[in-house]
Write a protein that holds these residues in place. Structure first.
Motif, PDB file in Angstrom:
ATOM      1  N   ARG A 165       0.704  -1.259   0.012  1.00 37.23           N
ATOM      2  CA  ARG A 165      -0.070  -0.056   0.075  1.00 37.23           C
ATOM      3  C   ARG A 165       0.873   1.319  -0.001  1.00 37.23           C
ATOM      4  N   TYR A 166       0.761   2.089  -0.676  1.00 35.94           N
ATOM      5  CA  TYR A 166       1.551   3.129  -1.217  1.00 35.94           C
ATOM      6  C   TYR A 166       1.362   4.251   0.146  1.00 35.94           C
TER       7      TYR A 166
ATOM      8  N   MET B 233       6.832   5.033   6.368  1.00 38.27           N
ATOM      9  CA  MET B 233       5.854   5.223   5.374  1.00 38.27           C
ATOM     10  C   MET B 233       5.914   4.766   3.844  1.00 38.27           C
ATOM     11  N   GLY B 234       4.673   4.675   3.239  1.00 33.11           N
ATOM     12  CA  GLY B 234       4.678   4.191   1.645  1.00 33.11           C
ATOM     13  C   GLY B 234       4.675   2.747   1.751  1.00 33.11           C
TER      14      GLY B 234
ATOM     15  N   THR C  34       3.907  14.841  -0.193  1.00 34.50           N
ATOM     16  CA  THR C  34       4.058  14.552  -1.618  1.00 34.50           C
ATOM     17  C   THR C  34       4.178  12.999  -1.873  1.00 34.50           C
ATOM     18  N   PHE C  35       5.275  12.564  -1.162  1.00 28.87           N
ATOM     19  CA  PHE C  35       5.836  11.342  -1.278  1.00 28.87           C
ATOM     20  C   PHE C  35       4.872  10.108  -1.013  1.00 28.87           C
ATOM     21  N   LEU C  36       3.984  10.386  -0.189  1.00 28.11           N
ATOM     22  CA  LEU C  36       2.991   9.372   0.021  1.00 28.11           C
ATOM     23  C   LEU C  36       1.855   9.440  -0.979  1.00 28.11           C
TER      24      LEU C  36
ATOM     25  N   GLU D 251       8.562   4.306  -5.979  1.00 32.52           N
ATOM     26  CA  GLU D 251       9.315   3.404  -6.967  1.00 32.52           C
ATOM     27  C   GLU D 251      10.700   3.848  -7.258  1.00 32.52           C
ATOM     28  N   ILE D 252      10.786   5.196  -7.568  1.00 27.56           N
ATOM     29  CA  ILE D 252      12.208   5.665  -7.910  1.00 27.56           C
ATOM     30  C   ILE D 252      13.266   5.708  -6.636  1.00 27.56           C
ATOM     31  N   VAL D 253      12.605   6.177  -5.454  1.00 26.48           N
ATOM     32  CA  VAL D 253      13.296   6.119  -4.333  1.00 26.48           C
ATOM     33  C   VAL D 253      13.759   4.767  -3.937  1.00 26.48           C
TER      34      VAL D 253
END
Length: 211
Positions: free
Chosen positions: A81-82, A91-92, A111-113, A120-122
């Motif tokens: 779950r994002y 988180m994320g 914004t990240f969440l 995915e990039i991170v």
């Protein structure tokens, strides 16, 4: 007298219900147009050899690819779950801590969440960074057995995601004597075992990996 009448009426009612239950059922006639007596033609996909051939369900994250690795790890971390945030603030989809996100160039957690592509990039950046940090340990311990578990590159990197590269180094270099478990009881050893044998060659080690 009233009691007898009531009892008699009750007996008659029960008898009527029983009789109804055993009465002949009415037959249902089916119109001839609904009865199939001969083979009927049906469309079938041409790329299947015959109607008896089984359909193969292709799951995109099945096997030992990097995609399979990250999706299994994500499921373990957050159920995939994002928007997940646990009680410790991780988180994320991949359960990053705020300090790790800052190291990777993420300063806006809201914004990240809200941004799956960013997550995915991170994640890929973090794997690339840990791959560089642990490059010597991967070269030395890949293929070795520690505490009964086969050590592989993917297992090492999964464990680093859980515990940090430093704790994984301590575990490997002590031959599994220096152990680590997180607040939920997940251990370096369990991650090395569960995430063994995935092909992560598509991710190149990068000392300066960040956004």
């Amino acid at each position: 007298m009233k009691k007898r009448v009531i009892k008699y009426s009750y007996f008659v009612a029960v008898l009527a219900l029983i009789s109804f239950g055993f009465s002949d059922k009415k037959s249902i006639k089916i119109h001839p147009s609904f009865i199939v007596t001969d083979p009927v033609e049906a469309d079938f996909p041409q790329h299947y050899a015959s109607a008896n051939q089984e359909f193969v369900l292709k799951i995109p994250f099945y096997g030992r690819s990097f995609n399979a690795f990250k999706e299994r790890l994500a499921f373990k971390e957050s159920g995939g779950r994002y928007h997940a945030v646990n009680s410790f603030g991780y988180m994320g989809k991949y359960q990053f801590g705020s300090s790790t996100l800052k190291m990777l160039g993420v300063h806006d957690t809201v914004t990240f969440l809200k941004t799956p592509v960013l997550q995915e990039i991170v994640f890929e950046k973090y794997i690339a960074r840990n791959k560089w940090i642990l490059r010597r340990d991967i070269a030395k311990y890949d293929g070795k057995i520690i505490n009964g578990d086969l050590v592989t590159e993917s297992g090492i990197l999964a464990a680093a995601h859980l515990a940090g590269a430093g704790n994984v180094k301590n575990y490997l270099r002590s031959n599994g004597q220096v152990r680590f478990s997180d607040a939920n009881g997940a251990s370096i050893q369990s991650y090395i075992r569960k995430f063994s044998g995935y092909n992560l060659s598509m991710i190149k080690e990068d000392q300066h990996a960040r956004l």
